[in-house]
Design an enzyme around this catalytic site. Structure first.
Site, PDB file in Angstrom:
ATOM      1  N   GLY A  78       0.833  -1.197   0.000  1.00  0.00           N
ATOM      2  CA  GLY A  78       0.000   0.000   0.000  1.00  0.00           C
ATOM      3  C   GLY A  78       0.867   1.246   0.000  1.00  0.00           C
ATOM      4  O   GLY A  78       2.103   1.180  -0.062  1.00  0.00           O
ATOM      5  N   GLU A  99       9.544  -2.278   4.630  1.00  0.00           N
ATOM      6  CA  GLU A  99       8.921  -2.061   3.319  1.00  0.00           C
ATOM      7  C   GLU A  99       9.942  -1.555   2.313  1.00  0.00           C
ATOM      8  O   GLU A  99       9.931  -1.949   1.140  1.00  0.00           O
ATOM      9  CB  GLU A  99       7.766  -1.057   3.449  1.00  0.00           C
ATOM     10  CG  GLU A  99       6.560  -1.647   4.160  1.00  0.00           C
ATOM     11  CD  GLU A  99       5.461  -0.639   4.424  1.00  0.00           C
ATOM     12  OE1 GLU A  99       4.331  -1.079   4.640  1.00  0.00           O
ATOM     13  OE2 GLU A  99       5.725   0.576   4.433  1.00  0.00           O
TER      14      GLU A  99
HETATM   15  C1  5RP Z   1       2.576   0.868   6.270  1.00  0.00           C
HETATM   16  C2  5RP Z   1       2.364   1.544   4.972  1.00  0.00           C
HETATM   17  C3  5RP Z   1       1.043   1.318   4.309  1.00  0.00           C
HETATM   18  O1  5RP Z   1       1.270   0.746   3.079  1.00  0.00           O
HETATM   19  C4  5RP Z   1       0.346   2.648   4.152  1.00  0.00           C
HETATM   20  O2  5RP Z   1       0.236   3.237   5.432  1.00  0.00           O
HETATM   21  C5  5RP Z   1      -1.021   2.475   3.523  1.00  0.00           C
HETATM   22  O3  5RP Z   1      -1.882   1.845   4.412  1.00  0.00           O
HETATM   23  P1  5RP Z   1      -3.377   1.501   4.053  1.00  0.00           P
HETATM   24  O4  5RP Z   1      -3.350   0.489   2.963  1.00  0.00           O
HETATM   25  O5  5RP Z   1      -3.917   0.949   5.367  1.00  0.00           O
HETATM   26  O6  5RP Z   1      -4.084   2.768   3.666  1.00  0.00           O
HETATM   27  O7  5RP Z   1       3.187   2.231   4.445  1.00  0.00           O
HETATM   28  O8  5RP Z   1       3.813   1.238   6.828  1.00  0.00           O
END
Ligand code: 5RP
Length: 222
Positions: A78, A99
């Site tokens: 994400g 990530e």
């Molecule tokens: C986690 C991230 C996520 O990918 C980002 O916060 C997006 O989250 P979501 O899919 O819940 O909107 O970077 O560290």
């Protein structure tokens, strides 16, 4: 179907048998992992957080530690916000370090999102910066003096700790973010482990809308 689920399910079409797949973290990645579990492909996965490890196991995926693989074919994750040049902020869920390690070591990177994540420029979302706990108050004070509007991330009234037991300082910067300036400050600050700026890292985005899903290629990436 909700927008994040639409994007998560569509992204599974890019996953093929025999791949080693990096799994992102967050609510959109949840739908991806759930769908991968249903498709019963012959794949191995690596995770970008303890939360994702648990989900992968719960949905019956063949989970390996990152240290057990010598390459990653595809990572799907994400994103918190992304600009038209495919520069993005990630780390809202606190998993930015793992990530970034997984994404930058993957042959292909896909980001999945709802349409609210598409921005004309970065800076509406705070910029997460992971720092080691030791002396993080000095990094915090330096960011404050330099006008970066830092805030130490908390959860349940306690300082939030990452999977590596680090602290996150969120920077509430002015939009558009002066990326060069901020990067220079972060590179010059002892104790900073990683930041949430993912610059031109992804190859493709999958965007979920109320009634459709769109796949957009990043033509600017070699
Ligand atoms: C986690 C991230 C996520 O990918 C980002 O916060 C997006 O989250 P979501 O899919 O819940 O909107 O970077 O560290």
């Amino acid at each position: 179907m909700n927008k994040k689920k639409r994007a998560g399910i569509k992204a599974c079409d890019f996953v093929k048998d025999k791949m080693i797949v990096g799994l992102g973290t967050g609510s959109t990645a949840f739908y991806l992992i759930e769908e991968l579990g249903k498709r019963k492909l012959d794949i191995k996965v690596v995770a970008t957080s303890n939360q994702t490890k648990k989900l992968a196991l719960d949905f019956g995926l063949n989970l390996l530690e990152l240290e057990e693989v010598d390459h990653i074919d595809l990572t799907i994750d994400g994103v918190d916000e992304i600009d038209p040049s495919f520069n993005a902020i990630k780390g809202g869920g606190g998993a930015l370090l793992y990530e970034k390690i997984v994404a930058t070591n993957s042959s292909k990177v896909i980001w999945i999102m709802d349409d609210s994540k598409l921005k004309d420029a970065l800076g509406e979302f705070y910029l997460p910066v992971e720092v080691i706990e030791y002396g993080h108050n000095f990094a915090f004070n330096k960011f404050k003096k330099l006008g970066l509007n830092p805030k130490i991330r908390t959860k349940d009234d306690k300082v939030f700790k990452t999977d590596s037991n680090n602290v996150i300082i969120d920077l509430y910067l002015e939009k558009p973010i002066d990326i060069k300036k901020v990067k220079a400050i972060l590179n010059n600050t002892a104790g900073v482990v990683e930041d949430g700026l993912f610059l031109n890292v992804c190859d493709l985005i999958v965007v979920g809308y109320d009634d459709k899903v769109e796949v957009i290629e990043n033509k600017g990436k070699k």
